[in-house]
Design an enzyme around this catalytic site. Structure first.
Site, short mmCIF file in Angstrom:
data_model
loop_
_atom_site.label_atom_id
_atom_site.label_comp_id
_atom_site.label_asym_id
_atom_site.label_seq_id
_atom_site.Cartn_x
_atom_site.Cartn_y
_atom_site.Cartn_z
N SER A 135 0.84 -1.20 0.00
CA SER A 135 0.00 0.00 0.00
C SER A 135 0.88 1.25 0.00
O SER A 135 2.00 1.24 0.53
CB SER A 135 -0.85 -0.02 1.27
OG SER A 135 -1.43 1.24 1.49
N TYR A 160 -2.17 -1.46 10.86
CA TYR A 160 -2.39 -1.99 9.50
C TYR A 160 -1.20 -1.64 8.60
O TYR A 160 -0.62 -2.51 7.93
CB TYR A 160 -3.69 -1.43 8.92
CG TYR A 160 -3.77 -1.55 7.41
CD1 TYR A 160 -4.02 -2.78 6.82
CD2 TYR A 160 -3.55 -0.45 6.58
CE1 TYR A 160 -4.05 -2.91 5.43
CE2 TYR A 160 -3.58 -0.57 5.20
CZ TYR A 160 -3.83 -1.80 4.63
OH TYR A 160 -3.85 -1.92 3.26
N LYS A 164 1.98 -3.94 6.56
CA LYS A 164 2.38 -3.87 5.15
C LYS A 164 3.88 -3.61 5.04
O LYS A 164 4.60 -4.25 4.28
CB LYS A 164 1.61 -2.76 4.42
CG LYS A 164 0.13 -3.05 4.23
CD LYS A 164 -0.10 -4.25 3.34
CE LYS A 164 -1.57 -4.66 3.30
NZ LYS A 164 -1.78 -6.01 2.78
P1 NAD Z 1 -10.89 -7.30 1.25
O1 NAD Z 1 -11.08 -7.30 2.71
O2 NAD Z 1 -12.07 -7.08 0.38
O3 NAD Z 1 -10.18 -8.65 0.80
C1 NAD Z 1 -9.29 -9.36 1.63
C2 NAD Z 1 -9.78 -10.80 1.69
O4 NAD Z 1 -8.90 -11.56 2.53
C3 NAD Z 1 -11.18 -10.93 2.26
O5 NAD Z 1 -11.96 -11.69 1.36
C4 NAD Z 1 -10.98 -11.66 3.59
O6 NAD Z 1 -12.07 -12.51 3.89
C5 NAD Z 1 -9.70 -12.42 3.32
N1 NAD Z 1 -8.89 -12.75 4.51
C6 NAD Z 1 -8.49 -11.90 5.50
N2 NAD Z 1 -7.73 -12.57 6.39
C7 NAD Z 1 -7.65 -13.86 5.94
C8 NAD Z 1 -7.01 -15.04 6.43
N3 NAD Z 1 -6.30 -15.03 7.56
N4 NAD Z 1 -7.15 -16.19 5.72
C9 NAD Z 1 -7.87 -16.21 4.58
N5 NAD Z 1 -8.50 -15.14 4.08
C10 NAD Z 1 -8.39 -13.98 4.76
O7 NAD Z 1 -9.75 -6.23 0.90
P2 NAD Z 1 -9.28 -5.66 -0.50
O8 NAD Z 1 -9.66 -4.25 -0.57
O9 NAD Z 1 -9.67 -6.59 -1.59
O10 NAD Z 1 -7.71 -5.71 -0.29
C11 NAD Z 1 -6.92 -6.80 -0.70
C12 NAD Z 1 -5.50 -6.59 -0.20
O11 NAD Z 1 -5.01 -5.36 -0.70
C13 NAD Z 1 -5.38 -6.49 1.31
O12 NAD Z 1 -4.19 -7.14 1.71
C14 NAD Z 1 -5.30 -5.00 1.57
O13 NAD Z 1 -4.63 -4.70 2.75
C15 NAD Z 1 -4.53 -4.54 0.35
N6 NAD Z 1 -4.77 -3.15 0.03
C16 NAD Z 1 -6.05 -2.69 -0.15
C17 NAD Z 1 -6.29 -1.36 -0.43
C18 NAD Z 1 -7.69 -0.86 -0.60
O14 NAD Z 1 -7.89 0.35 -0.59
N7 NAD Z 1 -8.70 -1.70 -0.77
C19 NAD Z 1 -5.21 -0.48 -0.54
C20 NAD Z 1 -3.92 -0.96 -0.36
C21 NAD Z 1 -3.71 -2.30 -0.08
C1 UD1 Z 2 -6.83 4.80 3.67
C2 UD1 Z 2 -5.79 4.36 4.66
C3 UD1 Z 2 -4.68 3.65 3.94
C4 UD1 Z 2 -5.23 2.51 3.10
C5 UD1 Z 2 -6.29 3.08 2.16
C6 UD1 Z 2 -6.93 2.03 1.34
C7 UD1 Z 2 -5.91 6.01 6.49
C8 UD1 Z 2 -5.18 7.08 7.23
N1 UD1 Z 2 -5.28 5.49 5.42
O1 UD1 Z 2 -6.24 5.72 2.78
O2 UD1 Z 2 -3.76 3.12 4.87
O3 UD1 Z 2 -4.21 1.88 2.37
O4 UD1 Z 2 -7.30 3.73 2.93
O5 UD1 Z 2 -7.75 1.21 2.13
O6 UD1 Z 2 -7.01 5.63 6.85
N2 UD1 Z 2 -12.42 11.16 3.46
C9 UD1 Z 2 -13.44 12.04 3.81
N3 UD1 Z 2 -14.59 11.51 4.32
C10 UD1 Z 2 -14.79 10.17 4.49
C11 UD1 Z 2 -13.75 9.29 4.12
C12 UD1 Z 2 -12.57 9.82 3.62
O7 UD1 Z 2 -13.29 13.25 3.67
O8 UD1 Z 2 -15.84 9.76 4.97
C13 UD1 Z 2 -11.19 11.72 2.86
C14 UD1 Z 2 -9.93 11.41 3.65
O9 UD1 Z 2 -9.70 12.37 4.64
C15 UD1 Z 2 -8.89 11.40 2.52
C16 UD1 Z 2 -9.66 10.89 1.30
O10 UD1 Z 2 -11.04 11.13 1.60
O11 UD1 Z 2 -8.45 12.70 2.26
C17 UD1 Z 2 -9.46 9.42 1.03
O12 UD1 Z 2 -9.73 8.69 2.21
P1 UD1 Z 2 -9.80 7.09 2.24
O13 UD1 Z 2 -10.68 6.61 1.15
O14 UD1 Z 2 -10.11 6.67 3.63
O15 UD1 Z 2 -8.33 6.64 1.84
P2 UD1 Z 2 -6.92 7.07 2.50
O16 UD1 Z 2 -7.10 7.79 3.77
O17 UD1 Z 2 -6.13 7.74 1.44
#
Ligand code: NAD
Ligand code: UD1
Length: 347
Positions: A135, A160, A164
Site C-alpha cells: 500500500s 495496519y 504492510k
Molecule cells: P478485502 O477485505 O475485500 O479482501 C481481503 C480478503 O482476505 C477478504 O476476502 C478476507 O475474507 C480475506 N482474509 C483476511 N484474512 C484472511 C485469512 N487469515 N485467511 C484467509 N483469508 C483472509 O480487501 P481488498 O480491498 O480486496 O484488499 C486486498 C488486499 O489489498 C489487502 O491485503 C489489503 O490490505 C490490500 N490493500 C487494499 C487497499 C484498498 O484500498 N482496498 C489499498 C492498499 C492495499
Molecule cells: C486509507 C488508509 C490507507 C489505506 C487506504 C486504502 C488512512 C489514514 N489510510 O487511505 O492506509 O491503504 O485507505 O484502504 O485511513 N475522506 C473524507 N470523508 C470520508 C472518508 C474519507 O473526507 O468519509 C477523505 C480522507 O480524509 C482522505 C480521502 O477522503 O483525504 C481518502 O480517504 P480514504 O478513502 O479513507 O483513503 P486514505 O485515507 O487515502
C-alpha cells in the site's frame, strides 16, 4: 499460469480473478470469508463464463489447509510430486485502519502470521513466486510528490500500515537469502470503482471508512451526508488529495506483474496508481456530475493520521511491466455507482 489467490473473494481479489482468466490464466482461491462473501466468487464465475472458481474456505494461518490445497493442486512428473502453482497473489489480510488501532494484536496476528505460514508452505512446495498487496501507506507522509519507488518508506501511523511495511521487509529479506524467490511488491494507491457489469464491487461491513463507499451509500440513501475530513490542507481546495485508481486497472496490474515473475525479476517494487491527484471535493463533484445524483456533504475536522497529498509517479510500472491505468475518475465514479445502485445491500 496457475495462480494461488489468497483473499480472492474480496474486493480487489474478485476483480483480479476476472483479469487473470481473461489473460488465459487459471486460479485457485483460499479465503476465510472474514470480510467477503461466497456470492462474489459465484458472480465472478458467471462473468468469466465458467461453472465455478476453484475455492476452499480456509484461513491462511491454517497450515494443514494450505498443505491440502498444495497437495490437491499437484501432479506427478518423472515420479516426483510437483506443485501446479506457478505463483501466488497474496491479497488475504485485514485492512481497516481504524480497527487496526483498536485491535493491534488481531491485525498483527492475522496479517503477519498468515503471511509467515503461507510463505513457509510455498517454500516447502517449491512455489517461490509471490505478488504481494502492499500500500501507499508504507510511504507515510511522503518525502517526494509525486511518489516514486525510490521515495524512502515513512512512519506508518497505524498497525495496519505497519504490517504492510514489515511484510515488505520480510519478503525482501527472504528473496535476498534465497534468490530463487521472485517477489513483486505492488504498492496500491486508492482503489475505487467496480467491474463494469455492476455484478461485483466493494462491500464494506458497517459504516464505510473510505471515501468512495461512503459516497455511494449517501447516493443510495443509506447515509444522510458525507463528512469531508478537513478543508484546511495545503491543497488546491483545502481537502485531501489522493491517487484514485479504478479497481479493474489495479486488477490488470497483477496480470502484468506475472510477467515480471516470468522474467525472474528477483525483488521488484511498483507503485500502482494513475499519477493524478484528486481532492475529496473533486471526487464528490465528479460523482454528482457523472451520475446525476446529489451528495450532501459537511466539512468536518481533520481525521487523525490523514496526510494532505498522496499521488504517485507510475512510470516504472509502465516502463517495466507495460502497464498503465486506462480509466479516469469519471469511469471510477460511474462504475462505483452502477455497482451500488444495483446492489444497495451489497451481495
Ligand atoms: P478485502 O477485505 O475485500 O479482501 C481481503 C480478503 O482476505 C477478504 O476476502 C478476507 O475474507 C480475506 N482474509 C483476511 N484474512 C484472511 C485469512 N487469515 N485467511 C484467509 N483469508 C483472509 O480487501 P481488498 O480491498 O480486496 O484488499 C486486498 C488486499 O489489498 C489487502 O491485503 C489489503 O490490505 C490490500 N490493500 C487494499 C487497499 C484498498 O484500498 N482496498 C489499498 C492498499 C492495499
Ligand atoms: C486509507 C488508509 C490507507 C489505506 C487506504 C486504502 C488512512 C489514514 N489510510 O487511505 O492506509 O491503504 O485507505 O484502504 O485511513 N475522506 C473524507 N470523508 C470520508 C472518508 C474519507 O473526507 O468519509 C477523505 C480522507 O480524509 C482522505 C480521502 O477522503 O483525504 C481518502 O480517504 P480514504 O478513502 O479513507 O483513503 P486514505 O485515507 O487515502
Amino acid at each position: 499460469m496457475h495462480i494461488l489467490v489468497t483473499g480472492g473473494a474480496g474486493f480487489i481479489g474478485s476483480h483480479t480473478l476476472i483479469e487473470l482468466y481473461k489473460a488465459g490464466h487459471t486460479a485457485f482461491v483460499i479465503d476465510n470469508l472474514s470480510n467477503s462473501n461466497r456470492e462474489a466468487l459465484r458472480r465472478v464465475a458467471e462473468i468469466i463464463g465458467i461453472p465455478e472458481i476453484p475455492f476452499v474456505q480456509a484461513d491462511i494461518r491454517d497450515r494443514e489447509a494450505l498443505e491440502k490445497i498444495f497437495a490437491q493442486n499437484s501432479k506427478i512428473v518423472n515420479g516426483q510430486i510437483v506443485n501446479n502453482f506457478d505463483a501466488c497473489i497474496h491479497f488475504a489480510g485485514l485492512k481497516a485502519v481504524g480497527e487496526s488501532v483498536e485491535k493491534p494484536l488481531e491485525y498483527y496476528e492475522n496479517n503477519m502470521n498468515g503471511t509467515f505460514v503461507l510463505l513457509d508452505v510455498m517454500r516447502k512446495h517449491n512455489c517461490k513466486n509471490i505478488i504481494f498487496s502492499s500500500s501507499a501507506t508504507v510511504y507515510g507522509d511522503p518525502a517526494i510528490i509525486p511518489i516514486t519507488e525510490e521515495c524512502p518508506k515513512g512512519q506508518c501511523t497505524n498497525p495496519y500500515g505497519q504490517t504492510k511495511s514489515m511484510l515488505e521487509q520480510v519478503m525482501t529479506d527472504l528473496q535476498k537469502a534465497d534468490p530463487e524467490w521472485n517477489v513483486v511488491l505492488l504498492r496500491y494507491f486508492n482503489p475505487i470503482g467496480a467491474h463494469a457489469s455492476g455484478r461485483i464491487g466493494e462491500n464494506p461491513n458497517g459504516i464505510p471508512n473510505n471515501l468512495m463507499p461512503y459516497i455511494t451509500q449517501v447516493a443510495v440513501g443509506k447515509r444522510e451526508r458525507l463528512g469531508v475530513f478537513g478543508n484546511d490542507y495545503p491543497t488546491q481546495d483545502g481537502t485531501g488529495v489522493r491517487d484514485y485508481i479504478h479497481v479493474v486497472d489495479l486488477a490488470a496490474a497483477h496480470v502484468a506483474a506475472l510477467q515480471a515473475i516470468e522474467r525472474r525479476a528477483g525483488l521488484a517494487i511498483y507503485n500502482i496508481g494513475t499519477g493524478h491527484g484528486y481532492s475529496v471535493l473533486d471526487v464528490v463533484n465528479t460523482f454528482m456530475r457523472v451520475n446525476g445524483v446529489n451528495i450532501p456533504y459537511q466539512i468536518m475536522p481533520r481525521r487523525a493520521g490523514d496526510i494532505a497529498t498522496c499521488y504517485c509517479n507510475p512510470a516504472k510500472a509502465e516502463r517495466e511491466l507495460g502497464w498503465k491505468a486506462q480509466f479516469g475518475l469519471d469511469e471510477m465514479c460511474r462504475d462505483a455507482w452502477n455497482w451500488q445502485k444495483n446492489n444497495p445491500e451489497g451481495y
